[in-house]
Write a protein that holds these residues in place. Structure first.
Motif, PDB file in Angstrom:
ATOM      1  N   ARG A 142      54.501 -29.421 -13.067  1.00 15.79           N
ATOM      2  CA  ARG A 142      54.241 -29.781 -14.451  1.00 15.79           C
ATOM      3  C   ARG A 142      53.113 -28.908 -14.963  1.00 15.79           C
ATOM      4  NH1 ARG A 142      57.897 -32.781 -17.447  1.00 15.79           N
ATOM      5  NH2 ARG A 142      58.708 -34.496 -16.213  1.00 15.79           N
ATOM      6  N   ARG A 143      53.362 -28.184 -16.030  1.00 12.45           N
ATOM      7  CA  ARG A 143      52.336 -27.298 -16.604  1.00 12.45           C
ATOM      8  C   ARG A 143      52.457 -27.371 -18.116  1.00 12.45           C
ATOM      9  NH1 ARG A 143      49.288 -22.611 -15.618  1.00 12.45           N
ATOM     10  NH2 ARG A 143      49.732 -22.784 -13.396  1.00 12.45           N
ATOM     11  N   PHE A 144      51.365 -27.738 -18.769  1.00 15.53           N
ATOM     12  CA  PHE A 144      51.371 -27.790 -20.227  1.00 15.53           C
ATOM     13  C   PHE A 144      50.892 -26.466 -20.812  1.00 15.53           C
ATOM     14  CE2 PHE A 144      49.706 -28.538 -24.439  1.00 15.53           C
ATOM     15  CZ  PHE A 144      50.679 -29.329 -25.016  1.00 15.53           C
ATOM     16  N   TRP A 145      49.769 -25.936 -20.326  1.00 16.46           N
ATOM     17  CA  TRP A 145      49.190 -24.714 -20.868  1.00 16.46           C
ATOM     18  C   TRP A 145      49.657 -23.498 -20.087  1.00 16.46           C
ATOM     19  CZ3 TRP A 145      47.387 -25.312 -25.473  1.00 16.46           C
ATOM     20  CH2 TRP A 145      46.701 -26.469 -25.843  1.00 16.46           C
ATOM     21  N   PHE A 146      50.011 -22.437 -20.821  1.00 17.63           N
ATOM     22  CA  PHE A 146      50.384 -21.164 -20.219  1.00 17.63           C
ATOM     23  C   PHE A 146      49.383 -20.109 -20.695  1.00 17.63           C
ATOM     24  CE2 PHE A 146      54.148 -23.697 -20.043  1.00 17.63           C
ATOM     25  CZ  PHE A 146      54.710 -23.360 -18.813  1.00 17.63           C
ATOM     26  N   PRO A 147      48.533 -19.603 -19.795  1.00 18.25           N
ATOM     27  CA  PRO A 147      47.509 -18.636 -20.207  1.00 18.25           C
ATOM     28  C   PRO A 147      48.113 -17.287 -20.554  1.00 18.25           C
ATOM     29  CG  PRO A 147      47.507 -18.881 -17.823  1.00 18.25           C
ATOM     30  CD  PRO A 147      48.471 -19.909 -18.359  1.00 18.25           C
ATOM     31  N   VAL A 148      47.494 -16.589 -21.498  1.00 19.52           N
ATOM     32  CA  VAL A 148      47.912 -15.230 -21.807  1.00 19.52           C
ATOM     33  C   VAL A 148      47.278 -14.293 -20.784  1.00 19.52           C
ATOM     34  CG1 VAL A 148      48.082 -15.834 -24.234  1.00 19.52           C
ATOM     35  CG2 VAL A 148      46.031 -14.662 -23.408  1.00 19.52           C
ATOM     36  N   ASP A 149      47.703 -13.057 -20.793  1.00 18.68           N
ATOM     37  CA  ASP A 149      47.203 -12.061 -19.859  1.00 18.68           C
ATOM     38  C   ASP A 149      45.711 -11.794 -20.107  1.00 18.68           C
ATOM     39  OD1 ASP A 149      47.491  -9.814 -17.923  1.00 18.68           O
ATOM     40  OD2 ASP A 149      47.078  -8.612 -19.716  1.00 18.68           O
ATOM     41  N   SER A 150      44.916 -11.865 -19.055  1.00 21.72           N
ATOM     42  CA  SER A 150      43.464 -11.742 -19.203  1.00 21.72           C
ATOM     43  C   SER A 150      43.042 -10.337 -19.648  1.00 21.72           C
ATOM     44  CB  SER A 150      42.762 -12.106 -17.890  1.00 21.72           C
ATOM     45  OG  SER A 150      43.221 -11.287 -16.824  1.00 21.72           O
ATOM     46  N   LEU A 151      43.709  -9.291 -19.137  1.00 23.55           N
ATOM     47  CA  LEU A 151      43.396  -7.931 -19.573  1.00 23.55           C
ATOM     48  C   LEU A 151      43.679  -7.762 -21.058  1.00 23.55           C
ATOM     49  CD1 LEU A 151      42.772  -4.899 -19.245  1.00 23.55           C
ATOM     50  CD2 LEU A 151      45.154  -4.586 -18.507  1.00 23.55           C
ATOM     51  N   SER A 152      44.838  -8.238 -21.506  1.00 25.91           N
ATOM     52  CA  SER A 152      45.197  -8.122 -22.921  1.00 25.91           C
ATOM     53  C   SER A 152      44.203  -8.872 -23.800  1.00 25.91           C
ATOM     54  CB  SER A 152      46.613  -8.663 -23.140  1.00 25.91           C
ATOM     55  OG  SER A 152      47.561  -7.929 -22.402  1.00 25.91           O
ATOM     56  N   LEU A 153      43.791 -10.048 -23.357  1.00 27.77           N
ATOM     57  CA  LEU A 153      42.841 -10.832 -24.143  1.00 27.77           C
ATOM     58  C   LEU A 153      41.505 -10.104 -24.245  1.00 27.77           C
ATOM     59  CD1 LEU A 153      42.918 -13.643 -25.556  1.00 27.77           C
ATOM     60  CD2 LEU A 153      41.637 -14.507 -23.594  1.00 27.77           C
ATOM     61  N   ALA A 154      41.084  -9.472 -23.151  1.00 26.15           N
ATOM     62  CA  ALA A 154      39.827  -8.721 -23.176  1.00 26.15           C
ATOM     63  C   ALA A 154      39.910  -7.553 -24.143  1.00 26.15           C
ATOM     64  CB  ALA A 154      39.489  -8.233 -21.767  1.00 26.15           C
ATOM     65  N   VAL A 155      41.043  -6.843 -24.155  1.00 22.34           N
ATOM     66  CA  VAL A 155      41.215  -5.735 -25.096  1.00 22.34           C
ATOM     67  C   VAL A 155      41.224  -6.264 -26.531  1.00 22.34           C
ATOM     68  CG1 VAL A 155      42.774  -3.912 -25.869  1.00 22.34           C
ATOM     69  CG2 VAL A 155      42.420  -4.290 -23.422  1.00 22.34           C
TER      70      VAL A 155
END
Length: 320
Positions: free
Chosen positions: A180-193
């Motif tokens: 069970r997973r509610f949150w799906f994180p975005v890519d950390s490298l992309s978020l940093a850029v």
């Protein structure tokens, strides 16, 4: 804010007209499909006009009646496509793409409804995680109130509706096991850029000489976004979404794409500009007036993101 793999050409000997032929892959200009690419997705045409116009298109392919545009954009090999409106279309189109093209990462560009009361129309949000907030249990009504028989999240309900966690495949676990997973994180490298491009994209304030926002749009990176199959234009529901999920924006596709990307282990990020306030304004919904402005603001940030993204990002492989 807005909505399967192709089985090939059926034999000409299909019996009478009882069976309808499935969609056929067609190559308008033979594309190079072996090159790993960044996928640039939008829900509908108005959301990606600026990005497609800026792309040096080298080939196209039609899959299930959706055109994949192959080419170069901001120094990257890319494939552009429309997901279609809503969760089912977005998930289906994303998986169809990943089944056919080596995709290094997925970038979604589009519009959304604003939820955070501190944000305004025209602002661009880049949430750090996405949740499917309208996968729900409709609870039984009792004299004591609504009584859900099972709840798999810690979120409270809105009337009879209680959010549930999404079941997804557990990575590196036995086949058919689920989590069970509610949150799906975005890519950390992309978020940093994305955090580095705040001053590099010019965000529009006016859609015409006599139609301007009364504020200067801004870029917000981080926080939460939620997606579901409904267009929200209701102040009370919007307030509940903010209190419950602390979501900056809500739309109808991003968390579906995030889920498919998670299942396939492909980096994902979404840029969503606010076309309206999801019912938070006393005036009629603003999306018809400022939808194009919001689309262009999202595209401007995506262009700045791609320009800042190193050519070596994500490596040469299509999977993490």
């Amino acid at each position: 804010m807005v909505a399967a793999s192709t089985l090939g050409v059926l034999a000409a000997t299909l019996v009478s007209g009882c069976v309808r032929p499935v969609a056929v892959n067609r190559a308008a200009t033979a594309p190079e499909t072996s090159v790993p690419r960044i996928a640039i997705m939008s829900a509908f045409d108005a959301e990606w006009q600026a990005l497609r116009s800026a792309t040096q298109i080298t080939g196209t392919q039609v899959v299930n009646n959706r055109t994949f545009y192959f080419g170069r954009l901001a120094g990257h090999d890319v494939v552009l496509l429309l997901s279609g409106f809503s969760m089912v279309n977005a998930a289906m189109t994303t998986q169809a793409l990943l089944d056919r093209v080596p995709v290094k990462a997925i970038v979604f560009s589009g519009i959304a409804g604003g939820v955070n009361p501190g944000l305004n129309v025209g602002d661009v949000t880049v949430p750090a995680q996405w949740g499917n907030y309208q996968e729900q249990l409709f609870a039984r009504e009792t004299p004591q109130g609504f009584a859900p028989s099972r709840v798999t999240t810690d979120f409270g309900g809105y009337g009879m509706m209680f959010p549930q966690g999404t079941s997804v495949t557990v990575r590196n676990a036995p086949p058919d096991s689920l989590e069970r997973r509610f949150w799906f994180p975005v890519d950390s490298l992309s978020l940093a850029v994305a955090r580095t491009v705040a001053g590099q994209a010019t965000l529009k304030r006016c859609i015409a000489a006599d139609r301007c926002l009364d504020h200067t749009p801004k870029l917000v990176v981080g926080g939460n976004g939620v997606s579901g199959p409904t267009f929200v234009d209701n102040a009370a529901y919007r307030e509940w979404v903010w209190k419950t999920f602390q979501a900056d924006a809500l739309d109808m596709e991003s968390s579906a794409v995030a889920l498919v990307a998670y299942e396939n282990q492909v980096p994902f990020i979404a840029f969503r500009s606010l076309s309206d306030l999801a019912g938070g304004n006393e005036a009629p919904n603003e999306a018809r007036i400022f939808g194009r402005l919001a689309s262009e603001n999202s595209a401007a940030v995506v262009m700045a993101f791609l320009t800042a993204l190193p050519a070596s990002a994500f490596g040469a492989e299509s999977r993490q």
